[in-house]
Scaffold this motif. Sequence first.
Motif, PDB file in Angstrom:
ATOM      1  N   ALA A   8      27.125 -35.126   8.343  1.00 43.41           N
ATOM      2  CA  ALA A   8      27.115 -36.419   7.850  1.00 43.41           C
ATOM      3  C   ALA A   8      27.727 -37.395   9.153  1.00 43.41           C
ATOM      4  N   ARG A   9      28.442 -37.031   9.778  1.00 43.77           N
ATOM      5  CA  ARG A   9      28.902 -37.729  10.949  1.00 43.77           C
ATOM      6  C   ARG A   9      27.720 -37.837  12.039  1.00 43.77           C
ATOM      7  N   ALA A  10      27.107 -36.511  12.110  1.00 43.72           N
ATOM      8  CA  ALA A  10      25.759 -36.477  13.159  1.00 43.72           C
ATOM      9  C   ALA A  10      24.782 -37.399  12.733  1.00 43.72           C
ATOM     10  N   ARG A  11      24.443 -37.501  11.409  1.00 42.15           N
ATOM     11  CA  ARG A  11      23.428 -38.291  11.015  1.00 42.15           C
ATOM     12  C   ARG A  11      23.610 -39.786  10.951  1.00 42.15           C
ATOM     13  N   LEU A  12      25.013 -40.154  10.543  1.00 41.55           N
ATOM     14  CA  LEU A  12      25.392 -41.428  10.914  1.00 41.55           C
ATOM     15  C   LEU A  12      25.229 -42.112  12.316  1.00 41.55           C
ATOM     16  N   ALA A  13      25.935 -41.127  13.190  1.00 46.97           N
ATOM     17  CA  ALA A  13      25.628 -41.656  14.733  1.00 46.97           C
ATOM     18  C   ALA A  13      24.263 -41.752  15.116  1.00 46.97           C
ATOM     19  N   LEU A  14      23.222 -41.071  14.384  1.00 42.17           N
ATOM     20  CA  LEU A  14      21.868 -41.261  14.888  1.00 42.17           C
ATOM     21  C   LEU A  14      21.187 -42.535  13.849  1.00 42.17           C
ATOM     22  N   ARG A  15      21.987 -43.156  13.301  1.00 41.99           N
ATOM     23  CA  ARG A  15      21.464 -44.205  12.409  1.00 41.99           C
ATOM     24  C   ARG A  15      21.991 -45.656  12.750  1.00 41.99           C
ATOM     25  N   LEU A  16      23.299 -45.749  13.400  1.00 43.60           N
ATOM     26  CA  LEU A  16      23.803 -46.810  14.008  1.00 43.60           C
ATOM     27  C   LEU A  16      22.792 -47.536  15.108  1.00 43.60           C
ATOM     28  N   PRO A  17      22.572 -48.540  14.948  1.00 47.19           N
ATOM     29  CA  PRO A  17      21.630 -49.131  16.105  1.00 47.19           C
ATOM     30  C   PRO A  17      22.015 -49.083  17.371  1.00 47.19           C
ATOM     31  N   LEU A  18      23.211 -49.627  17.763  1.00 48.62           N
ATOM     32  CA  LEU A  18      23.659 -49.450  19.219  1.00 48.62           C
ATOM     33  C   LEU A  18      24.115 -47.976  19.514  1.00 48.62           C
ATOM     34  N   VAL A  19      24.755 -47.334  18.858  1.00 42.69           N
ATOM     35  CA  VAL A  19      25.291 -46.150  19.032  1.00 42.69           C
ATOM     36  C   VAL A  19      24.127 -44.942  19.216  1.00 42.69           C
ATOM     37  N   ARG A  20      23.094 -45.073  18.318  1.00 38.23           N
ATOM     38  CA  ARG A  20      22.230 -44.103  18.470  1.00 38.23           C
ATOM     39  C   ARG A  20      21.632 -43.765  19.677  1.00 38.23           C
ATOM     40  N   GLU A  21      21.088 -44.954  20.454  1.00 39.62           N
ATOM     41  CA  GLU A  21      20.538 -44.646  21.845  1.00 39.62           C
ATOM     42  C   GLU A  21      21.724 -43.621  22.745  1.00 39.62           C
ATOM     43  N   ILE A  22      22.838 -44.284  22.793  1.00 34.20           N
ATOM     44  CA  ILE A  22      23.700 -43.706  23.453  1.00 34.20           C
ATOM     45  C   ILE A  22      23.917 -42.199  22.995  1.00 34.20           C
ATOM     46  N   VAL A  23      24.048 -41.951  22.063  1.00 28.26           N
ATOM     47  CA  VAL A  23      24.127 -40.588  21.641  1.00 28.26           C
ATOM     48  C   VAL A  23      22.989 -39.824  22.123  1.00 28.26           C
ATOM     49  N   VAL A  24      21.829 -40.303  21.727  1.00 28.57           N
ATOM     50  CA  VAL A  24      20.853 -39.514  22.028  1.00 28.57           C
ATOM     51  C   VAL A  24      20.387 -39.416  23.574  1.00 28.57           C
ATOM     52  N   GLY A  25      20.789 -40.267  24.438  1.00 27.84           N
ATOM     53  CA  GLY A  25      20.801 -40.252  25.809  1.00 27.84           C
ATOM     54  C   GLY A  25      21.639 -39.235  26.413  1.00 27.84           C
ATOM     55  N   ILE A  26      22.943 -39.129  25.855  1.00 31.09           N
ATOM     56  CA  ILE A  26      24.038 -38.121  26.059  1.00 31.09           C
ATOM     57  C   ILE A  26      23.537 -36.787  25.933  1.00 31.09           C
ATOM     58  N   GLU A  27      22.982 -36.526  24.654  1.00 27.89           N
ATOM     59  CA  GLU A  27      22.468 -35.391  24.330  1.00 27.89           C
ATOM     60  C   GLU A  27      21.332 -34.749  25.009  1.00 27.89           C
ATOM     61  N   CYS A  28      20.506 -35.657  25.118  1.00 26.94           N
ATOM     62  CA  CYS A  28      19.115 -35.312  25.882  1.00 26.94           C
ATOM     63  C   CYS A  28      19.329 -35.169  27.417  1.00 26.94           C
ATOM     64  N   GLY A  29      20.194 -35.727  27.931  1.00 25.00           N
ATOM     65  CA  GLY A  29      20.432 -35.562  29.596  1.00 25.00           C
ATOM     66  C   GLY A  29      21.307 -34.292  29.662  1.00 25.00           C
ATOM     67  N   ARG A  30      22.073 -33.886  28.553  1.00 20.88           N
ATOM     68  CA  ARG A  30      22.927 -32.961  28.744  1.00 20.88           C
ATOM     69  C   ARG A  30      21.916 -31.329  28.696  1.00 20.88           C
ATOM     70  N   PHE A  31      21.254 -31.450  27.601  1.00 16.92           N
ATOM     71  CA  PHE A  31      20.392 -30.031  27.445  1.00 16.92           C
ATOM     72  C   PHE A  31      19.504 -30.046  28.320  1.00 16.92           C
ATOM     73  N   CYS A  32      18.738 -31.264  28.582  1.00 15.57           N
ATOM     74  CA  CYS A  32      17.578 -31.237  29.738  1.00 15.57           C
ATOM     75  C   CYS A  32      18.303 -30.638  31.166  1.00 15.57           C
ATOM     76  N   ARG A  33      19.444 -31.264  31.590  1.00 14.74           N
ATOM     77  CA  ARG A  33      19.829 -30.659  32.765  1.00 14.74           C
ATOM     78  C   ARG A  33      20.072 -29.298  32.787  1.00 14.74           C
TER      79      ARG A  33
END
Length: 404
Positions: A250-275
């Motif tokens: 539920a926390r994970a889904r909520l973090a991806l729905r909040l307007p300002l937090v969503r972009e930051i969470v996605v950027g951190i996760e994508c940058g980490r696994f891509c690296r």
Amino acid sequence: MPRFAYKAYAGDGRARAGTIEAETRQRAVARLRADGLQVYEIAQAAAGPAPFWRRALFGRDRVNDAARIAFLREFGTLVGAGLTVDRALRLVERQAGPALKPVLADLLERVVAGASLSRAMAAHPQAFPRDMVDIVRAGEATGTLVDVVGSLTASIERRDAVRRHLVSAMIYPALLIAMAIGTVAMIVGVLVPALSPLFEGSGQVPPFAIRAASWLGDTLAATWPMLLGGLALVILALARAWRVPGFAAARARLALRLPLVREIVVGIECGRFCRVLGTLLTAEVPIPDAVAATRPLAGNRVFRRAFDEAGRRLAEGGSLASGLSSLKPYAASTLNLIASGEQVNRLGSVLIHAAEMHETETRQRIDRLLALLTPLVTVAIGGLIGGLIISVMGAILSVGQLTQ
């Protein structure tokens, strides 16, 4: 000094168990044998929390990201220079801090006894999380330990840099909030009680701010034990439920729905696994093994489930982009880059480029968010305190007019 938990047979054949302090496991076994015990199982005991008067300030007695970064950087440099794993560990141990030194001593002892580095690290989950162990294991299996350690070091450095940047940027808003709470507490607890008796015999109704502050003070004075206990229960319930699978999802889904937090969470996760994934693929680690090693890095459960699905799709002969299709609502451009990299057989370099892009954009988003947050907090706090002060001054002036 490290403490070891052991199981042994005494001279009369009875089994005994306990703990013993020694510099290394070999010395612990030697001391037990000198006491007439035949050891059949011994391992370093989990260190319990030390008394507060013996703990180092600011967590220096614990293995944190800074200690892990220093260890990985020095170890990777030495192994890359041609030293064996045991010699590199021996040199790094000499310069390690007090928190990491006993851990590295045990790692060296296990490696010399024939264990792999990843297996030795797995025996210390508090010092080396599971994601680190899995990535090192993948590097050992493919003969790319130096590249993998370098990638892991860069990933932890970027994660630590983002965390430090957030902490330093939140200091000023936190100070503003603390000062506002102190000011409001002084008004409610000191100024309002001093002004309330002035209105009792004047026949004039006190201003709303005075009445609200008086009600708040009386309520807190009467119910503070219940409020404090309720807050403690809420904190305890959140601590217990924080890692429960349902609550974490539920926390994970909520973090991806909040307007300002969503972009930051996605950027951190994508940058980490891509690296990490890009570095592993550049080091010629097979894609299924690289995906399996990268999966524990995902902090958000939505991304972790996407990697589980990607692992299954790859085992069935599918592509990585199709396996990560559940991330399309959050990272469509990244999936397009992954698909393009697979088509031209340059997935590793494409992922590293995507990691640099996400890391730069995430830093910029965090800066913009904090630049917006600071004036908003300042205006809100100023309006609150200013309104209270104006109301109090108006009340004082009205009382002064009645006395004339």
